[in-house]
Design an enzyme around this catalytic site. Structure first.
Site, short mmCIF file in Angstrom:
data_model
loop_
_atom_site.label_atom_id
_atom_site.label_comp_id
_atom_site.label_asym_id
_atom_site.label_seq_id
_atom_site.Cartn_x
_atom_site.Cartn_y
_atom_site.Cartn_z
N GLN A 1 11.86 -5.07 10.37
CA GLN A 1 10.97 -3.12 10.18
C GLN A 1 9.64 -3.21 9.45
OE1 GLN A 1 14.46 -3.65 9.69
NE2 GLN A 1 15.27 -3.04 12.20
N GLN B 1 6.50 -5.04 14.37
CA GLN B 1 7.58 -3.79 14.41
C GLN B 1 7.62 -2.56 13.39
OE1 GLN B 1 11.77 -5.66 14.38
NE2 GLN B 1 12.08 -4.16 14.69
N ASP B 2 8.08 -1.37 14.72
CA ASP B 2 8.14 -0.45 13.79
C ASP B 2 6.94 0.16 13.03
OD1 ASP B 2 10.56 -0.02 14.49
OD2 ASP B 2 11.42 -0.13 12.36
N ASP C 1 9.25 -1.37 19.10
CA ASP C 1 10.13 -0.26 19.10
C ASP C 1 8.88 0.35 18.03
OD1 ASP C 1 12.07 -0.32 20.02
OD2 ASP C 1 13.14 -0.78 18.17
N ARG D 1 12.78 1.71 24.76
CA ARG D 1 14.42 1.53 24.86
C ARG D 1 14.80 2.77 24.04
NH1 ARG D 1 16.04 -2.98 21.53
NH2 ARG D 1 14.77 -3.32 19.45
#
Length: 556
Positions: A355, A377-378, A399, A462
């Site tokens: 993250q 990521q993130d 994500d 998701r």
């Protein structure tokens, strides 16, 4: 439930609350003190002031009142807590019942905050929780202050602020889950915050129940132009070039401005304006390696750069090196009315650092315009409240658009990148935890292109949380997106409670014949269904975006 979010070992000193405060709170919460619904004034969030809206005498509700309380509590997810909160509270209207519920949540939030301070530990995840509890107290204050206004716009405001306050508690517990924090402290904070979540959830449910009974609802409008909540002055600012504006502060690396760093300018603006009015900070072309935090009390800040790739802000905090997800953001904007224009915001940690947030936004009625947001990521943390993104480029892997705001993206370029070995790309991970939250991600009229993924599988999203909600509408989706469309989080989690919709999309990745057949997937939404996720309807945008001057489409 599997959660890949918080992880931290960063230690930051923090002050302690007076011990007497804790004793007062525990005494209040351990005795049968009942909220007085007759006092709906906006109260400061200190516990001593909280005594003003309590009565020590329990009254016995009439049979009609008892029946109304029973009916109201059936609408909540935590009816036992609801009954204990409302029973014995005198009330003359449904609005009084709601005010009692919110004030109970507010006192519970003050208790959780004091208990957390008194632990005497200072890892990043604990400090995140303290900050989020402070924000929740401000939001609950706002709800109480406007709950008596029976107008369409205030009903949407209240639902937004309660949704955001509930999100804060989930953010706190997510950060604690994988944090390196003393187990006793972790358990104490988690228990306090989980109980607070029940109180806020009940207030949110009562608000929805009350609106259904008395016909209060948010305004559903359509049409073009700018959403009405964008002022005429802000509209002119967003349409102007940097040379045509009068900034409160000018940031320049070469010393040609009023400040050499963005943080110096923000501090100056805070002192000069006291957080009121529109404060424009012009960030001249250059690369700025710093971490920007705009707190909730600093409202109406605008960061204006010279354009994508010109005014660049870079950070590199990440979970692998000890930051919490919440604290890893290069730019964190929490003050309502935040606007960013013409900036590139980067977290350059790379695909192997887990993250690593580039931009976190929890600012209500925020606008991000003509910006490039880059990470892995993130990348983009759409934490909470109402947000609008226009003409932005967003890059990431796992994500990379996530959070629990009510966010609409229009005319944006969304590019999945090559992830770390063994990973796949998920464009969204929406975090709605309660069916009464007015949150979700709406991507409309955008372009999804995964030409740089290196062949990694890419999904539209998701379900991070139980009631995850995402729609793609009128968007061009290339062949990098899997024909299945959506990916699982863990087993069958949330497959029947999520809402994933598609409407009017084009391109090879938009074909819905191969989509997963989960109960919550809607691959062929009707125009009526899709219209509920437009700027006008989903974020009440016609009431606030026009004032910023950002071009937008209110409907389909």
């Amino acid at each position: 439930m599997l959660n890949l979010r918080g992880r931290n070992i960063l230690f930051i000193p923090h002050g302690r609350e007076p011990k007497g405060m804790r004793l007062i709170i525990l005494f209040l919460l351990s005795t049968a003190i009942i909220l007085s619904a007759s006092n709906t004034k906006n109260q400061p969030h200190s516990v001593s002031k909280g005594l003003n809206f309590f009565k020590t005498t329990i009254t016995t509700p009439s049979s009609s009142n008892a029946a109304l309380i029973t009916s109201a509590c059936k609408s909540t997810l935590y009816p036992a807590v609801c009954h204990s909160t409302l029973s014995g509270a005198p009330f003359a209207s449904l609005q009084d019942l709601f005010a009692v519920s919110v004030k109970s949540a507010k006192l519970r939030a003050a208790a959780a905050r004091a208990e957390t301070h008194n632990l005497g530990v200072t890892p990043a995840a604990i400090n995140d929780c303290l900050e989020l509890l402070d924000i929740s107290l401000e939001q609950l204050d706002s709800v109480i202050g406007s709950s008596g206004e029976k107008t369409e716009s205030s009903a949407h405001d209240i639902q937004t602020w309660l949704s955001a306050s509930l999100t804060n508690q989930v953010t706190c517990t997510d950060g604690l889950e994988h944090a390196r924090v003393d187990q006793k402290a972790k358990t104490t904070v988690t228990e306090q915050v989980n109980l607070l979540s029940q109180y806020i959830s009940n207030a949110l449910a009562l608000h929805a129940w009350m609106n259904g009974r008395v016909g209060i609802g948010r305004r559903l409008t359509d049409g073009g132009g700018f959403p009405e909540w964008v002022s005429e002055g802000d509209r002119k600012l967003l349409e102007a070039s940097p040379g045509d504006i009068r900034a409160v502060a000018v940031v320049a690396k070469d010393g040609s401005g009023t400040h050499r760093s963005i943080n110096e300018a923000i501090a100056f603006v805070s002192l000069e304006t006291g957080g009121g009015g529109r404060s424009v900070i012009y960030v001249k072309a250059g690369t700025y390696r710093e971490y920007i935090k705009i707190p909730t009390k600093q409202r109406n800040v605008m960061l204006m750069g010279d354009g994508k790739g010109e005014s660049v802000i870079i950070g590199s905090k990440n979970a692998e090196d000890g930051s919490s997800t919440y604290d890893s953001a290069t730019v964190a904007a929490m003050g309502a009315g935040f606007i960013a224009k013409g900036l590139t915001i980067i977290n350059d940690s790379g695909p192997n650092k887990q993250q690593a947030v580039a931009l976190r936004v929890g600012a209500d009625r925020s606008v991000i315009y003509q910006c490039s947001i880059q990470g892995y990521q993130d990348t983009l943390y759409t934490l909470s409240n109402r947000q609008f993104y226009r003409d932005c480029d967003i890059y990431g892997t796992v994500d990379f658009i996530f959070g629990n705001s009510a966010a609409v993206f229009q005319n944006c370029f969304i590019q999945p990148r090559k992830p770390a070995s063994g990973q796949y790309n998920s464009i969204t991970a929406q975090g709605r935890t309660d069916p009464n939250q007015n949150t979700g991600i709406s991507i409309q009229g955008c372009r999804v292109s995964g030409g740089a993924t290196g062949g990694a599988a890419t999904y539209l999203g998701r379900p991070w949380k139980q009631y995850s909600r995402v729609v793609f509408m009128e968007t061009e989706i290339d062949g990098s997106v899997s024909s299945a469309g959506w990916e699982r989080w863990a087993g069958n989690f949330a497959l029947s409670t999520l809402y994933y919709g598609e409407y009017g999309n084009t391109g090879p990745g938009a074909r819905t014949s191969g989509r997963v057949r989960w109960p919550g997937v809607h691959p062929d939404m009707s125009a009526a269904e899709a219209s509920m996720f437009t700027v006008a309807n989903f974020i009440a945008g016609n009431s606030w975006i026009p004032a910023t001057g950002v071009e937008f489409n209110g409907g389909l």
